[in-house]
Design a protein around this motif. Structure first.
Motif, short mmCIF file in Angstrom:
data_model
loop_
_atom_site.label_atom_id
_atom_site.label_comp_id
_atom_site.label_asym_id
_atom_site.label_seq_id
_atom_site.Cartn_x
_atom_site.Cartn_y
_atom_site.Cartn_z
N SER A 196 0.82 -1.22 0.00
CA SER A 196 0.00 0.00 0.00
C SER A 196 0.85 1.27 0.00
N TYR A 197 2.05 1.22 0.57
CA TYR A 197 2.91 2.40 0.52
C TYR A 197 3.37 2.69 -0.93
N ALA A 198 3.87 1.64 -1.58
CA ALA A 198 4.38 1.82 -2.95
C ALA A 198 3.25 2.25 -3.90
N LEU A 199 2.05 1.73 -3.68
CA LEU A 199 0.92 2.12 -4.54
C LEU A 199 0.59 3.60 -4.37
N ALA A 200 0.65 4.08 -3.11
CA ALA A 200 0.35 5.50 -2.86
C ALA A 200 1.39 6.38 -3.58
N VAL A 201 2.65 5.99 -3.51
CA VAL A 201 3.71 6.78 -4.15
C VAL A 201 3.53 6.75 -5.67
N LYS A 202 3.23 5.58 -6.20
CA LYS A 202 3.06 5.41 -7.65
C LYS A 202 1.87 6.23 -8.15
N ALA A 203 0.78 6.24 -7.34
CA ALA A 203 -0.44 6.97 -7.73
C ALA A 203 -0.12 8.44 -7.97
N LYS A 204 0.81 8.96 -7.18
CA LYS A 204 1.15 10.38 -7.27
C LYS A 204 1.89 10.70 -8.57
N THR A 205 2.66 9.73 -9.05
CA THR A 205 3.53 10.03 -10.21
C THR A 205 3.05 9.43 -11.53
#
Ligand code: 13P
Ligand code: SF4
Length: 304
Positions: free
Chosen positions: A40-49
């Motif tokens: 869930s952390y990596a998905l949140a970061v990816k969603a931003k970029t």
């Protein structure tokens, strides 16, 4: 049949400029069509970029809400409208606002598995992979950790110099696992290392060789020079690991480690999202979004 549907999905997502994000609990066939698979952390970061204007989130509702908060101009579709996370619904804003009044000198740290509404009164947000780092980094010594008592207990143990207050929420899937399941699995596989998610109870995590997020567990098992592992998180991780490393052995800690919500999303659901016949577009009022996104932004700044 699966390959044909996957091919159609890949063509459609390119044509329509759609980014497919998948949580690592998704099945192998869904992960294979995703642009990015992660915790869930990596998905949140990816969603931003992610550069695309549309995102399909294959996971549960709070994950799609996180994407919408971080990228309000994007069209965000939750792959299966029924896919919620029961933990995210366990505490409501009004109750936590009252608890906050009782402990005014405590910072509210919310696990990302919470609703957007609850995040509006959180001071910080964390995921399982960033919780220890963030709780250690924030200036406050007193922390009210919501809603997962097991993740909270694990973080508290790692940071004895801070004061924690925990409330009794948690994941119904991980909390089912008992110490006896661990002893049984260790008896069956005495040479295997035990890797568990911090949503498991303290009596389970204290017996583990490694405690980490879904991606943390996968990275540990893939990079370890050991060959046998008991996996204490959703059983799809056992399958992914077995696909990636057929020469190693992976055993589920329990056959009951199945999240019924994560299992709802199927390949036909992903296809239906792309043809406009399925999924649910996420809408959020701007006041809630602006207020809730602050703790997610802090999480990304502190957790990287
Ligand atoms: P991760 O932070 O490991 O992705 O976990 C999310 C989750 O819902 C685990 O049950
Ligand atoms: Fe929620 Fe537990 Fe399922 Fe994760 S495994 S999505 S915390 S119910």
């Amino acid at each position: 049949m699966v390959k044909d549907l996957q091919q159609k999905i890949i063509e459609l997502k390119k044509q329509k400029d759609v980014c497919i994000l998948a949580h690592s609990y998704m099945s192998e066939d869904v992960c294979e069509v995703a642009d990015f698979v992660g915790d869930s952390y990596a998905l949140a970061v990816k969603a931003k970029t992610a550069p695309q204007k549309q995102v399909i989130m294959c996971g549960v509702r709070f994950m799609a809400e996180t994407v919408k908060m971080l990228s309000p101009s994007k069209r965000v579709i939750l792959s299966n409208p029924q896919a919620g996370c029961p933990m995210a619904e366990q505490m409501d804003r009004e109750v936590i606002a009252e608890v906050k009044k009782m402990y005014p000198d405590y910072a509210v740290v919310a696990y990302i598995n919470t609703t957007a509404e609850l995040k509006t009164i959180a001071d910080y947000c964390v995921t399982s992979s960033s919780a220890v780092k963030i709780c250690r980094a924030i200036p406050q010594k007193n922390i009210l950790f919501i809603p997962d008592i097991n993740l909270g207990s694990y973080v508290k143990k790692q940071i004895p110099e801070k004061n924690f207050k925990l409330l009794s929420g948690g994941c119904p899937t991980h909390a089912k696992i008992e110490r006896s399941d661990v002893l049984e699995a260790k008896k069956l596989h005495p040479s295997a290392l035990l890797l568990v998610h911090p949503e498991c109870r303290p009596e389970v995590t204290e017996l583990a060789d490694f405690v980490g997020s879904t991606s943390g567990i996968m990275d540990f098992a893939l990079n370890s020079d050991k060959n046998e592992f008991i996996i204490g998180t959703e059983n799809s991780i056992v399958q992914h690991l077995q696909f990636k490393k057929p020469d190693k052995k992976f055993y589920p800690l329990s056959k009951n480690l199945i999240c019924p919500n994560m299992k709802l999303t199927t390949l036909p659901d992903v296809f239906a999202c792309l043809t406009g016949e399925g999924g649910e577009e996420i809408f959020m009022d701007e006041d809630t979004r602006v207020s809730a996104v602050k703790c997610i932004e802090k999480m990304i700044a502190l957790g990287g």
